[in-house]
Design a protein around this motif. Sequence first.
Motif, mmCIF file in Angstrom:
data_model
loop_
_atom_site.group_PDB
_atom_site.id
_atom_site.type_symbol
_atom_site.label_atom_id
_atom_site.label_comp_id
_atom_site.label_asym_id
_atom_site.label_seq_id
_atom_site.Cartn_x
_atom_site.Cartn_y
_atom_site.Cartn_z
ATOM 1 N N ASP A 114 -21.127 2.312 12.446
ATOM 2 C CA ASP A 114 -20.058 1.392 12.856
ATOM 3 C C ASP A 114 -19.839 1.383 14.363
ATOM 4 O O ASP A 114 -19.327 0.407 14.922
ATOM 5 C CB ASP A 114 -18.751 1.762 12.155
ATOM 6 N N LYS A 115 -20.218 2.483 15.024
ATOM 7 C CA LYS A 115 -19.980 2.584 16.465
ATOM 8 C C LYS A 115 -21.185 2.139 17.298
ATOM 9 O O LYS A 115 -21.160 2.228 18.523
ATOM 10 C CB LYS A 115 -19.612 4.033 16.825
ATOM 11 N N GLU A 116 -22.235 1.673 16.617
ATOM 12 C CA GLU A 116 -23.468 1.308 17.327
ATOM 13 C C GLU A 116 -23.563 -0.205 17.522
ATOM 14 O O GLU A 116 -23.416 -0.968 16.567
ATOM 15 C CB GLU A 116 -24.684 1.810 16.527
ATOM 16 N N GLN A 117 -23.805 -0.635 18.782
ATOM 17 C CA GLN A 117 -23.910 -2.053 19.089
ATOM 18 C C GLN A 117 -25.327 -2.590 18.913
ATOM 19 O O GLN A 117 -25.526 -3.730 18.512
ATOM 20 C CB GLN A 117 -23.468 -2.294 20.555
ATOM 21 N N SER A 149 -27.871 3.832 10.064
ATOM 22 C CA SER A 149 -27.325 3.610 8.720
ATOM 23 C C SER A 149 -28.169 4.315 7.666
ATOM 24 O O SER A 149 -27.641 4.957 6.743
ATOM 25 C CB SER A 149 -27.268 2.107 8.441
ATOM 26 N N HIS A 190 -22.991 7.601 13.116
ATOM 27 C CA HIS A 190 -22.158 6.656 12.365
ATOM 28 C C HIS A 190 -22.488 5.236 12.825
ATOM 29 O O HIS A 190 -22.326 4.899 13.992
ATOM 30 C CB HIS A 190 -20.672 6.949 12.576
ATOM 31 N N ARG A 212 -28.623 0.535 14.941
ATOM 32 C CA ARG A 212 -27.605 0.608 13.893
ATOM 33 C C ARG A 212 -28.257 0.741 12.518
ATOM 34 O O ARG A 212 -27.803 1.510 11.669
ATOM 35 C CB ARG A 212 -26.718 -0.638 13.921
#
Length: 384
Positions: free
Chosen positions: A242-245, A254, A240, A250
């Motif tokens: 949204d939880k990746e910095q 995605s 997911h 990310r």
Amino acid sequence: MPKQKSKPTAVKTEETLIWKGVSSNQTKAQKEFNDALKKHKETLERNKEIEPLFQMVNETYLKDVLPELEKQKKLERTRFELMCAILLEEKLSFGKMQREFLRRYLLDICTDSILENPNFYGKYRDELETKFERMERLRHKNQMESKIKNTFGIEIDLDDMNRTGFDSEEERESHEKKYREFREKYEEYRAEYFRGRGSKSNERKKNKSQTEKEKKILESERLLSTDINTLFKNLAKLIHPDKEQDPVLREKKSKLMTKLSGARDNMNIAEILEIKLQVDELLPDQQTDVSFHDTSIKRFVGIIKSKIRELEDSIRQRFFSHPLMADFSERKITKESLTAYLKRVKNDNQMVTKAFEEEVEQLSKEPKYIKEMIRELQSLGVQF
């Protein structure tokens, strides 16, 4: 399924199989799955290889075959006009049987071609028909039109409705609009008719064993959906975005998430498991175990084999629905076999065009050549 680095062998427990890749200790279900997944990959690759071959077929059709077909069409019409002129204008004396054979032959051409150009062929049909033939044709036409009016409450002209030749796109659209109401009502009637026949047939044929079979299929589909949902949820947690910095990670997550959602919507277990391998490569320290019974894996095998059949059918359908491929007899399509076939088709069409050109030239110069044509047609078994 490809081997994964530093992976232990599959570990069995009493209730669950923790499946972590290829090993010599595979169960039969695992082996079948890996074989099916490999075949699925090969079929996908085959589908990609087919694309340039299909383009080759289409290019040959548009550049080489279609122009020849257009020439043949024009020559056929010229040939037909010359033959009609010889018969109707009595440019040559015929025996009674020869004359009747030629008349029926030309009338058959009219019947086959009249929808393409009703004005042109209709004129010759009127001259070639006997009084009795014309009365029978009109009687049958009136009967059909009357039946349509009684059934659908619409008056139509069958000769006009069925024509296929138009001078412009505007004329085609106007013609379609004129008969749209009848076509829509006819399609509804036809669908209702076959639906009624189908339901009655199913009621007669359905028995206890079929009912049990349907229950098993529904249960299998339910279990398969459960298995896919479990794997989907495990993978979705890992990727997911949204939880990746990390912005690079990310973006990769995605893209994988988009692919995973599409695969889940299509219930494509083969693609989901392919995505799992990509997730394992992207996140080597966070790999998710595939925890399923052998029965679940067998269901996966079934769905993958079904996808393989769909792919193979789509390849065959795309190729063999093409007008140029009707006589292609090779079981396996290769560039070599296809090139040889297309060359033969091209040459055959050029020969047909040449034969028409020769007949037109002979009929123009020497009308009595038509008697030789009649003898040849009769020798080929043409009868009326």
